[in-house]
Design a protein around this motif. Structure first.
Motif, PDB file in Angstrom:
ATOM      1  N   THR A   1       0.919  -1.552  -0.134  1.00  0.00           N
ATOM      2  CA  THR A   1       0.429   0.151  -0.174  1.00  0.00           C
ATOM      3  C   THR A   1       0.385   1.655  -0.259  1.00  0.00           C
ATOM      4  O   THR A   1       0.652   2.215  -0.179  1.00  0.00           O
ATOM      5  CB  THR A   1      -1.090   0.246   1.556  1.00  0.00           C
ATOM      6  OG1 THR A   1      -1.629  -1.448   1.156  1.00  0.00           O
ATOM      7  CG2 THR A   1      -1.468   1.161   1.141  1.00  0.00           C
ATOM      8  N   LYS A   2       2.269   0.950   0.214  1.00  0.00           N
ATOM      9  CA  LYS A   2       3.078   2.547   0.586  1.00  0.00           C
ATOM     10  C   LYS A   2       3.674   3.156  -0.894  1.00  0.00           C
ATOM     11  O   LYS A   2       3.217   4.007  -0.910  1.00  0.00           O
ATOM     12  CB  LYS A   2       3.934   1.962   1.462  1.00  0.00           C
ATOM     13  CG  LYS A   2       4.881   3.240   2.013  1.00  0.00           C
ATOM     14  CD  LYS A   2       6.376   2.821   2.842  1.00  0.00           C
ATOM     15  CE  LYS A   2       7.061   4.231   2.658  1.00  0.00           C
ATOM     16  NZ  LYS A   2       8.324   3.252   3.612  1.00  0.00           N
ATOM     17  N   LEU A   3       3.662   1.682  -1.605  1.00  0.00           N
ATOM     18  CA  LEU A   3       3.769   2.496  -2.972  1.00  0.00           C
ATOM     19  C   LEU A   3       2.391   3.035  -3.669  1.00  0.00           C
ATOM     20  O   LEU A   3       2.601   4.213  -3.880  1.00  0.00           O
ATOM     21  CB  LEU A   3       3.844   1.288  -3.695  1.00  0.00           C
ATOM     22  CG  LEU A   3       4.895   1.630  -5.086  1.00  0.00           C
ATOM     23  CD1 LEU A   3       5.754   2.276  -5.578  1.00  0.00           C
ATOM     24  CD2 LEU A   3       4.251   0.210  -5.890  1.00  0.00           C
ATOM     25  N   ALA A   4       1.217   1.844  -3.612  1.00  0.00           N
ATOM     26  CA  ALA A   4       0.472   2.639  -3.899  1.00  0.00           C
ATOM     27  C   ALA A   4       0.027   3.914  -3.381  1.00  0.00           C
ATOM     28  O   ALA A   4      -0.608   5.402  -4.394  1.00  0.00           O
ATOM     29  CB  ALA A   4      -1.521   2.204  -3.732  1.00  0.00           C
ATOM     30  N   GLN A   5       0.116   4.431  -2.686  1.00  0.00           N
ATOM     31  CA  GLN A   5       0.253   5.886  -2.263  1.00  0.00           C
ATOM     32  C   GLN A   5       1.246   7.020  -2.279  1.00  0.00           C
ATOM     33  O   GLN A   5       0.972   8.166  -2.848  1.00  0.00           O
ATOM     34  CB  GLN A   5      -0.176   5.850  -0.859  1.00  0.00           C
ATOM     35  CG  GLN A   5      -0.934   4.926   0.217  1.00  0.00           C
ATOM     36  CD  GLN A   5      -1.042   4.744   2.280  1.00  0.00           C
ATOM     37  OE1 GLN A   5      -0.050   5.125   1.839  1.00  0.00           O
ATOM     38  NE2 GLN A   5      -2.268   4.755   2.193  1.00  0.00           N
ATOM     39  N   LYS A   6       2.408   6.067  -3.066  1.00  0.00           N
ATOM     40  CA  LYS A   6       3.324   7.185  -2.923  1.00  0.00           C
ATOM     41  C   LYS A   6       3.427   7.542  -4.774  1.00  0.00           C
ATOM     42  O   LYS A   6       3.367   8.349  -4.922  1.00  0.00           O
ATOM     43  CB  LYS A   6       4.977   6.687  -2.711  1.00  0.00           C
ATOM     44  CG  LYS A   6       5.990   7.038  -3.230  1.00  0.00           C
ATOM     45  CD  LYS A   6       7.508   6.149  -2.680  1.00  0.00           C
ATOM     46  CE  LYS A   6       8.355   6.734  -3.594  1.00  0.00           C
ATOM     47  NZ  LYS A   6       9.189   6.531  -2.840  1.00  0.00           N
ATOM     48  N   LEU A   7       2.806   6.766  -5.562  1.00  0.00           N
ATOM     49  CA  LEU A   7       3.223   7.128  -6.553  1.00  0.00           C
ATOM     50  C   LEU A   7       1.497   5.930  -7.482  1.00  0.00           C
ATOM     51  O   LEU A   7       1.550   5.050  -8.347  1.00  0.00           O
ATOM     52  CB  LEU A   7       4.209   6.226  -7.521  1.00  0.00           C
ATOM     53  CG  LEU A   7       5.669   6.040  -6.946  1.00  0.00           C
ATOM     54  CD1 LEU A   7       6.166   4.839  -7.548  1.00  0.00           C
ATOM     55  CD2 LEU A   7       6.145   7.130  -7.501  1.00  0.00           C
ATOM     56  N   PRO A   8       0.375   7.461  -7.174  1.00  0.00           N
ATOM     57  CA  PRO A   8      -0.965   6.863  -7.311  1.00  0.00           C
ATOM     58  C   PRO A   8      -0.971   7.068  -8.947  1.00  0.00           C
ATOM     59  O   PRO A   8      -1.639   6.852  -9.533  1.00  0.00           O
ATOM     60  CB  PRO A   8      -1.536   7.563  -6.749  1.00  0.00           C
ATOM     61  CG  PRO A   8      -0.472   9.036  -6.288  1.00  0.00           C
ATOM     62  CD  PRO A   8       0.607   8.223  -6.213  1.00  0.00           C
ATOM     63  N   GLU A   9       0.266   7.911  -9.401  1.00  0.00           N
ATOM     64  CA  GLU A   9      -0.026   7.972 -10.997  1.00  0.00           C
ATOM     65  C   GLU A   9       0.001   7.601 -11.901  1.00  0.00           C
ATOM     66  O   GLU A   9      -0.174   7.006 -13.026  1.00  0.00           O
ATOM     67  CB  GLU A   9       0.314   9.293 -11.300  1.00  0.00           C
ATOM     68  CG  GLU A   9       2.273   9.540 -11.419  1.00  0.00           C
ATOM     69  CD  GLU A   9       2.525   8.950 -10.352  1.00  0.00           C
ATOM     70  OE1 GLU A   9       3.863   9.644 -10.217  1.00  0.00           O
ATOM     71  OE2 GLU A   9       1.892   9.533  -8.908  1.00  0.00           O
ATOM     72  N   ILE A  10       0.904   5.926 -11.333  1.00  0.00           N
ATOM     73  CA  ILE A  10       1.540   4.917 -12.106  1.00  0.00           C
ATOM     74  C   ILE A  10       0.335   3.913 -11.678  1.00  0.00           C
ATOM     75  O   ILE A  10       1.063   2.486 -12.399  1.00  0.00           O
ATOM     76  CB  ILE A  10       2.705   4.207 -12.588  1.00  0.00           C
ATOM     77  CG1 ILE A  10       2.922   3.829 -10.402  1.00  0.00           C
ATOM     78  CG2 ILE A  10       3.183   5.240 -12.692  1.00  0.00           C
ATOM     79  CD1 ILE A  10       4.559   4.286 -11.081  1.00  0.00           C
ATOM     80  N   ILE A  11      -0.415   3.344 -10.195  1.00  0.00           N
ATOM     81  CA  ILE A  11      -0.841   2.515 -10.082  1.00  0.00           C
ATOM     82  C   ILE A  11      -2.389   2.099  -9.754  1.00  0.00           C
ATOM     83  O   ILE A  11      -2.340   3.301 -10.061  1.00  0.00           O
ATOM     84  CB  ILE A  11      -0.712   1.562  -8.419  1.00  0.00           C
ATOM     85  CG1 ILE A  11       0.621   2.440  -8.277  1.00  0.00           C
ATOM     86  CG2 ILE A  11      -0.937   0.948  -8.042  1.00  0.00           C
ATOM     87  CD1 ILE A  11       2.230   0.433  -8.791  1.00  0.00           C
ATOM     88  N   ASP A  12      -2.601   1.016 -10.764  1.00  0.00           N
ATOM     89  CA  ASP A  12      -3.899   0.808 -10.908  1.00  0.00           C
ATOM     90  C   ASP A  12      -5.279  -0.123  -9.505  1.00  0.00           C
ATOM     91  O   ASP A  12      -6.012   0.428  -9.481  1.00  0.00           O
ATOM     92  CB  ASP A  12      -4.206  -0.218 -12.275  1.00  0.00           C
ATOM     93  CG  ASP A  12      -4.196   1.077 -13.551  1.00  0.00           C
ATOM     94  OD1 ASP A  12      -4.037   1.859 -13.800  1.00  0.00           O
ATOM     95  OD2 ASP A  12      -3.045   0.313 -14.037  1.00  0.00           O
ATOM     96  N   ILE A  13      -4.495  -1.069  -9.185  1.00  0.00           N
ATOM     97  CA  ILE A  13      -4.424  -2.165  -7.992  1.00  0.00           C
ATOM     98  C   ILE A  13      -3.423  -2.001  -7.030  1.00  0.00           C
ATOM     99  O   ILE A  13      -2.786  -1.933  -7.538  1.00  0.00           O
ATOM    100  CB  ILE A  13      -4.697  -3.421  -8.850  1.00  0.00           C
ATOM    101  CG1 ILE A  13      -6.157  -3.126  -9.861  1.00  0.00           C
ATOM    102  CG2 ILE A  13      -5.571  -4.156  -7.942  1.00  0.00           C
ATOM    103  CD1 ILE A  13      -6.558  -4.015 -10.358  1.00  0.00           C
ATOM    104  N   ASP A  14      -3.865  -1.936  -5.959  1.00  0.00           N
ATOM    105  CA  ASP A  14      -3.378  -1.496  -4.808  1.00  0.00           C
ATOM    106  C   ASP A  14      -3.346  -3.696  -4.415  1.00  0.00           C
ATOM    107  O   ASP A  14      -4.855  -4.006  -3.313  1.00  0.00           O
ATOM    108  CB  ASP A  14      -3.517  -1.052  -3.566  1.00  0.00           C
ATOM    109  CG  ASP A  14      -2.841  -1.269  -2.402  1.00  0.00           C
ATOM    110  OD1 ASP A  14      -1.397  -2.247  -2.646  1.00  0.00           O
ATOM    111  OD2 ASP A  14      -2.918  -0.414  -1.030  1.00  0.00           O
ATOM    112  N   CYS A  15      -2.359  -4.182  -3.996  1.00  0.00           N
ATOM    113  CA  CYS A  15      -2.517  -5.187  -3.429  1.00  0.00           C
ATOM    114  C   CYS A  15      -2.254  -5.488  -2.261  1.00  0.00           C
ATOM    115  O   CYS A  15      -1.836  -6.657  -1.521  1.00  0.00           O
ATOM    116  CB  CYS A  15      -1.876  -6.361  -4.621  1.00  0.00           C
ATOM    117  SG  CYS A  15      -2.506  -6.816  -5.240  1.00  0.00           S
ATOM    118  N   GLY A  16      -1.726  -4.154  -1.099  1.00  0.00           N
ATOM    119  CA  GLY A  16      -0.902  -4.042  -0.003  1.00  0.00           C
ATOM    120  C   GLY A  16      -2.042  -4.986   0.813  1.00  0.00           C
ATOM    121  O   GLY A  16      -1.538  -4.922   1.696  1.00  0.00           O
TER     122      GLY A  16
END
Length: 552
Positions: free
Chosen positions: A488-503
């Motif tokens: 989830t940390k990555l999804a929050q850090k780079l929201p412009e490139i992540i479609d789905i968070d598996c965190g």
């Protein structure tokens, strides 16, 4: 209670830290108290028992390395004390029985796709412009500039205003440092509203650095790969620009196309610059633009129609991987892959260096000994070519991989292979071959993100699932790329490139199966044109050709 560590397979002799653990902390595993001998960062591994020098380390139930020195229980494993090691493989040794997941909820579901004359169904309706040799890249880019803005496919220029503000400040003598922060004002709009051709999802342009000056094998392989792009059901028509004197001749491309699709019926316009020297480059480009425009009018008449989920062709890939990849996003899309196979769809996994160490498992899953042997041959031939230039699969983990817990190629591979789920392997394909069998296909490509995704698009993938633990913007011109973060940390850090968070898998909030089912639902909407992926919104159209020989 939140989990702090995980044993992936009951036979593993190391544990994965799910959060940062401190030296001296006590963890209890199966009734045994382990005192940590080092700080263990999240995603890294520590030993359950004392290991002697030369003793094997297992993860995911397979050999992933050997201790290079004694490692105490609770000790961190890292590059200084662990070396890559993997099991040998010998072909199909036993029969494989697969219990397919329950897909009754999706049996009668459909997606809205573009039906092609050869029976394939695309998730997009693209016109494709390709050069047969790098000499034509400039002409391709001229066409790109001419078409995208005029027809409403150009990406918004988010940074033009920033450069303008800096220019105004510079010319007026103002302090440039006062403009360090620029606030972007981006409005969300329907991505289709400015299109001239409502049923054409885009006009895509490839460029590359091959086609001549290399050995003939590479030039022919380029034609094979481009032929796969032409046959890919996401492509409705093609414009080819050729110089004329290059190794990658028009006739080779045409032969490769008809080898894949004997009754190829898509509009295919080929223009050769040296064929008529009297007309000049400008006349060739003018004719290429005219023919392409006429072709786009033609494919604009094609509309989305219902198609069974068995018509989906999905590639799976990981890049910028971390120590959570093999326990969250990868097994999640592995479950999605199993659901798709059970529904009769085509699934592809590429990046052969990241299958090192799990070859025997995949060979045993092969439907025939012939498929198993072909996979084994492709792996050994790839390894032989790598060794010939002083490389090897053991050199695969990148600095980013290692920093985030993927210490050896075998550790990386064992987690990467989880993307393939558990279904039988129906085929093993060399680079540039087109996938024609429903089920799980192994597609030979490097681990390099763009080389692998380019290869799977050339094998006919119409959607790709791309997991990442560190973040990568990779996309593809003709194949929508779905980005799934492992944490989830990555999804929050780079929201412009992540479609789905598996965190949520790591946090214990969702199971691998629940996440895999969510991904399938996302695929159905994407395949129906209901939305775009982040990479599509960014216009991230990456293409690279895998040159394997010397330049001449």
């Amino acid at each position: 209670m939140k989990r702090t560590f995980l044993q992936i397979n009951p036979t593993d002799n190391v544990l994965v830290a799910l959060c940062d653990l401190k030296k001296g902390e006590e963890v209890v595993f199966k009734g045994k108290t382990i005192i940590l001998q080092d700080d263990i960062a999240a995603k890294h591994k520590f030993t359950i028992d004392d290991l002697k020098q030369g003793e094997e380390v297992t993860m995911y139930g397979v050999l992933v390395g050997k201790a290079q020195m004694p490692i105490p229980a609770g000790g961190l494993i890292h590059t200084f004390n662990l070396k890559h090691a993997s099991e040998p493989f010998q072909g199909k040794l036993k029969d494989y029985t697969w219990k397919a997941p329950d897909v009754s909820a999706w049996k009668n579901r459909t997606f809205m796709g573009y039906h092609r004359a050869d029976g394939q169904v695309g998730t997009q309706n693209y016109w494709l412009v390709i050069p047969l040799v790098f000499c034509e890249n400039r002409n391709v880019n001229i066409m790109k500039q001419a078409f995208l803005k005029a027809l409403g496919y150009a990406q918004p220029d988010l940074y033009l205003d920033q450069v303008g503000s800096l220019l105004d400040a510079y010319q007026s003598g103002a302090d440039i440092d006062s403009l360090k922060t620029f606030q972007f004002q981006q409005k969300k709009t329907d991505y289709r509203q400015n299109r001239v051709f409502k049923n054409v999802d885009g006009i895509k342009f490839l460029t590359h650095e091959s086609g001549c000056g290399e050995n003939r094998e590479d030039s022919e392989n380029l034609c094979n790969l481009l032929a796969g792009y032409c046959v890919n059901p996401n492509v409705a028509g093609i414009t080819v620009l050729s110089l004329g004197c290059q190794h990658s001749q028009v006739s080779i491309l045409q032969e490769a196309i008809h080898k894949i699709s004997p009754n190829f019926e898509k509009p295919l316009y080929i223009l050769e610059q040296q064929q008529d020297l009297g007309s000049g480059e400008s006349q060739m480009l003018a004719e290429a633009i005219r023919q392409t425009f006429v072709g786009m009018i033609q494919i604009n008449e094609i509309e989305r129609q219902p198609a069974p989920l068995s018509k989906l062709r999905v590639g799976v890939k990981c890049g910028g991987s971390d120590g959570f990849s093999g326990i969250s996003a990868n097994p999640a899309i592995g479950h999605t892959a199993d659901l798709l196979v059970a529904l009769g769809a085509n699934v592809m996994i590429a990046e052969f260096p990241e299958l090192c160490g799990v070859e025997q498992e995949l060979q045993n899953r092969a439907v025939t000994a012939e498929v198993a042997d072909n996979f084994g041959y492709l792996m050994k031939e790839y390894a032989r070519r790598a060794e010939a230039v002083g490389a090897g699969f053991d050199m695969n983990p990148s600095p980013g991989n290692i920093k985030d817990g993927l210490i050896t190629d075998a550790i990386k591979s064992a987690g990467a292979a989880k993307k393939a789920g558990s279904s039988p392997v129906v085929d093993a394909l060399g680079y540039g071959q087109y996938s024609k069998k429903a089920g799980l296909n192994l597609v030979c490509t490097p681990g390099n993100d763009v080389l692998a995704t380019s290869g799977m698009a050339g094998a006919g993938a119409t959607i790709q699932l791309f997991t990442t633990g560190l973040g990568t913007p990779t996309g593809n011109p003709i194949c929508p790329m779905v980005k799934l973060s492992t944490n989830t940390k990555l999804a929050q850090k780079l929201p412009e490139i992540i479609d789905i968070d598996c965190g949520p898998i790591i946090e214990g909030e969702k199971s691998v199966e629940e996440m895999g089912e969510m991904v399938l639902e996302y695929i159905i909407g994407l395949a129906s044109g209901e939305y775009q992926t982040k990479a599509m919104e960014l216009g991230q159209d990456d293409f690279m050709f895998w040159r394997r020989g010397v330049s001449l």
